[in-house]
Design a protein around this motif. Sequence first.
Motif, mmCIF file in Angstrom:
data_model
loop_
_atom_site.group_PDB
_atom_site.id
_atom_site.type_symbol
_atom_site.label_atom_id
_atom_site.label_comp_id
_atom_site.label_asym_id
_atom_site.label_seq_id
_atom_site.Cartn_x
_atom_site.Cartn_y
_atom_site.Cartn_z
ATOM 1 N N ALA A 1 0.829 -1.206 0.000
ATOM 2 C CA ALA A 1 0.000 0.000 0.000
ATOM 3 C C ALA A 1 0.863 1.256 0.000
ATOM 4 O O ALA A 1 1.767 1.402 0.819
ATOM 5 N N MET B 1 0.851 4.853 0.911
ATOM 6 C CA MET B 1 0.026 5.675 1.789
ATOM 7 C C MET B 1 -0.306 7.044 1.189
ATOM 8 O O MET B 1 -1.376 7.575 1.461
ATOM 9 N N GLU B 2 0.567 7.599 0.359
ATOM 10 C CA GLU B 2 0.257 8.888 -0.267
ATOM 11 C C GLU B 2 -0.922 8.753 -1.218
ATOM 12 O O GLU B 2 -1.850 9.551 -1.192
ATOM 13 N N PHE C 1 -3.072 6.305 -1.184
ATOM 14 C CA PHE C 1 -4.195 5.842 -0.371
ATOM 15 C C PHE C 1 -4.924 7.032 0.258
ATOM 16 O O PHE C 1 -6.141 7.071 0.302
ATOM 17 N N GLY C 2 -4.154 8.002 0.729
ATOM 18 C CA GLY C 2 -4.741 9.170 1.376
ATOM 19 C C GLY C 2 -5.514 10.060 0.431
ATOM 20 O O GLY C 2 -6.405 10.800 0.850
ATOM 21 N N ARG C 3 -5.188 10.024 -0.862
ATOM 22 C CA ARG C 3 -5.881 10.857 -1.848
ATOM 23 C C ARG C 3 -7.220 10.275 -2.292
ATOM 24 O O ARG C 3 -7.999 10.957 -2.945
ATOM 25 N N GLY D 1 -9.396 6.930 1.715
ATOM 26 C CA GLY D 1 -8.534 7.890 2.385
ATOM 27 C C GLY D 1 -8.862 8.050 3.856
ATOM 28 O O GLY D 1 -7.997 8.364 4.669
ATOM 29 N N LYS D 2 -10.113 7.818 4.207
ATOM 30 C CA LYS D 2 -10.521 7.918 5.614
ATOM 31 C C LYS D 2 -9.932 6.788 6.454
ATOM 32 O O LYS D 2 -9.821 6.899 7.662
ATOM 33 N N LYS E 1 -6.862 5.730 6.039
ATOM 34 C CA LYS E 1 -5.410 5.850 5.973
ATOM 35 C C LYS E 1 -4.725 5.703 7.333
ATOM 36 O O LYS E 1 -3.757 4.941 7.445
ATOM 37 N N GLU F 1 -2.181 2.688 7.851
ATOM 38 C CA GLU F 1 -0.784 3.072 8.085
ATOM 39 C C GLU F 1 -0.259 2.473 9.393
ATOM 40 O O GLU F 1 0.888 2.018 9.465
#
Length: 125
Positions: A35, A37-38, A40-42, A47-48, A50, A54
């Motif tokens: 995964a 994370m960058e 994933f966060g977008r 993104g919620k 993340k 993480e």
Amino acid sequence: ILGLLNISSSLTSPFQYVLNAYLTLFGVVTVLLEADMESFGRMKVLGKLKPFVEKYQMEVFNRAKVLTELRGRGFYYVFLGSLAVTQCMFCLDFVIGLWNVLMGALCLMMSFGINPANHMNPNQD
């Protein structure tokens, strides 16, 4: 995951059920390993999740450090692929298992200093 939802199969074929449980668990670990994370966060919905993802990604990295290196990840993918190909012949699990074995072999090659991209020359005369 579908193999785990079929509870009756745990009585009729317990080995298959346990193997499905292992493949599901290893699949979750693989998602955590890979995964980004960058990215994933977008994503809007994912993104919620993340912070949660993480946190568990770091748990996997800390507890299974061998999977953070190419050689360890390569052996992991070969092992995972060998489990998946035993599920059936020429079904989705088989294809996914072959893909994992291929990715594991590439990781192992790169861990020994062999870069497959260097051996692919489309302009070869």
